[in-house]
Design a protein around this motif. Structure first.
Motif, short mmCIF file in Angstrom:
data_model
loop_
_atom_site.label_atom_id
_atom_site.label_comp_id
_atom_site.label_asym_id
_atom_site.label_seq_id
_atom_site.Cartn_x
_atom_site.Cartn_y
_atom_site.Cartn_z
N PHE A 83 56.67 64.03 31.07
CA PHE A 83 56.88 65.31 31.74
C PHE A 83 57.31 65.06 33.17
CE2 PHE A 83 52.42 64.18 32.25
CZ PHE A 83 52.23 64.31 33.62
N LEU A 84 57.72 66.12 33.84
CA LEU A 84 57.99 66.08 35.27
C LEU A 84 56.99 66.98 35.96
CD1 LEU A 84 61.88 66.37 35.32
CD2 LEU A 84 60.50 64.31 35.55
N SER A 85 56.40 66.50 37.04
CA SER A 85 55.53 67.34 37.87
C SER A 85 56.39 68.09 38.87
CB SER A 85 54.51 66.49 38.62
OG SER A 85 53.58 65.95 37.75
N ILE A 86 56.16 69.38 38.96
CA ILE A 86 56.94 70.26 39.85
C ILE A 86 55.95 71.12 40.61
CG2 ILE A 86 58.67 72.10 39.94
CD1 ILE A 86 59.65 71.18 37.20
N GLY A 87 56.19 71.31 41.89
CA GLY A 87 55.33 72.21 42.66
C GLY A 87 55.31 73.59 42.04
N ARG A 88 54.14 74.19 41.95
CA ARG A 88 54.00 75.47 41.27
C ARG A 88 54.78 76.60 41.93
NH1 ARG A 88 47.73 74.84 39.34
NH2 ARG A 88 48.20 72.97 38.18
N ASP A 89 55.07 76.46 43.20
CA ASP A 89 55.84 77.48 43.91
C ASP A 89 57.32 77.12 44.04
OD1 ASP A 89 53.60 79.08 44.27
OD2 ASP A 89 53.04 78.04 46.11
N GLY A 149 79.17 85.80 40.43
CA GLY A 149 78.15 84.85 40.02
C GLY A 149 76.81 85.50 39.71
N VAL A 150 76.02 84.77 38.98
CA VAL A 150 74.69 85.23 38.59
C VAL A 150 73.74 84.03 38.66
CG1 VAL A 150 75.17 84.88 36.12
CG2 VAL A 150 73.38 86.45 36.81
N THR A 151 72.54 84.26 39.20
CA THR A 151 71.59 83.17 39.41
C THR A 151 70.23 83.51 38.81
OG1 THR A 151 72.68 82.58 41.48
CG2 THR A 151 70.47 81.71 41.15
N LEU A 152 69.71 82.55 38.04
CA LEU A 152 68.35 82.65 37.50
C LEU A 152 67.44 81.75 38.33
CD1 LEU A 152 68.39 82.42 33.59
CD2 LEU A 152 67.83 84.38 35.01
N SER A 153 66.25 82.24 38.60
CA SER A 153 65.21 81.46 39.24
C SER A 153 64.15 81.17 38.18
CB SER A 153 64.60 82.24 40.39
OG SER A 153 63.38 81.65 40.79
N VAL A 154 63.75 79.90 38.07
CA VAL A 154 62.73 79.52 37.10
C VAL A 154 61.63 78.74 37.83
CG1 VAL A 154 62.23 78.31 34.94
CG2 VAL A 154 64.49 79.34 35.30
N ARG A 155 60.40 79.20 37.67
CA ARG A 155 59.24 78.50 38.22
C ARG A 155 58.38 78.03 37.05
NH1 ARG A 155 55.39 79.82 41.02
NH2 ARG A 155 54.90 81.81 40.09
N PHE A 156 57.62 76.96 37.27
CA PHE A 156 56.73 76.41 36.26
C PHE A 156 55.30 76.49 36.81
CE2 PHE A 156 60.89 74.59 35.63
CZ PHE A 156 61.09 74.78 34.28
N PRO A 157 54.58 77.58 36.51
CA PRO A 157 53.28 77.82 37.14
C PRO A 157 52.20 76.79 36.77
CG PRO A 157 53.73 79.48 35.47
CD PRO A 157 54.98 78.68 35.64
N LEU A 158 52.38 76.04 35.70
CA LEU A 158 51.41 74.98 35.37
C LEU A 158 51.77 73.66 36.04
CD1 LEU A 158 50.77 75.74 31.58
CD2 LEU A 158 49.53 76.57 33.59
N GLY A 159 52.92 73.63 36.73
CA GLY A 159 53.32 72.45 37.49
C GLY A 159 53.92 71.34 36.66
N ARG A 160 54.28 71.63 35.41
CA ARG A 160 54.86 70.59 34.55
C ARG A 160 56.03 71.13 33.75
NH1 ARG A 160 50.06 67.01 31.83
NH2 ARG A 160 49.24 66.18 33.78
N TYR A 161 57.01 70.23 33.54
CA TYR A 161 58.17 70.54 32.72
C TYR A 161 58.30 69.45 31.66
CZ TYR A 161 63.07 70.92 31.34
OH TYR A 161 64.22 71.03 30.62
#
Length: 152
Positions: A104-110, A2-14
């Protein structure tokens, strides 16, 4: 393996409109579809790493052809409203504007979106995916600035 990608959204929005849906419907595609993920890799290859050979990239896409699984962070929906001038709008007059939603969706920056493929990548494919993830500027619409990385 398996292989896993981690994606963060530093502006807090998707921001990402589902396929074949209008922006004014207020819907957001979550989690990102496999098609959107692979398309983001293709766009990153073309715009950020054009020297990568097509054969090498094609072998990576073939290895990632099966559907991924996700671990999604907590998200909250939101939108902004924009009134844009239409064709009959005159600068000296009010009115003649069209309402456009920006969902949009709000997502915690971390917070991390984890995307996992049950694929066995060789060392070259892992290196290519790691570099493409690092180079990927956004996922979804261009407002969805992201930081992606390949996890060990």
């Amino acid at each position: 393996m398996g292989v896993t990608l981690s994606v963060r959204f530093p502006l807090g929005r998707y921001h990402a409109n589902p396929w074949d849906r209008s922006v004014n419907e207020g819907a957001v595609e979550w989690p990102p579809s496999p098609w959107r993920l692979l398309r983001a890799l293709v766009a990153t290859w073309h715009t950020r790493w054009p020297d990568l050979s097509a054969d090498t990239f094609d072998s990576l896409l073939t290895a990632l052809a099966d559907l991924p699984s996700y671990r999604t962070p907590l998200v909250r929906p939101g939108h902004t409203r924009h009134y844009l001038p239409d064709f009959t709008h005159k600068r000296s007059e009010s009115g003649s504007t069209d309402l456009t939603l920006d969902p949009f969706l709000s997502i915690g920056r971390d917070e991390e979106l984890l995307i996992r493929w049950d694929a066995d990548l060789d060392s070259e494919q892992r290196a290519v995916l790691a570099k493409l993830a690092e180079l990927m500027p956004y996922l979804g619409r261009a407002e969805s600035v992201c930081e992606a990385k390949l996890l060990d």
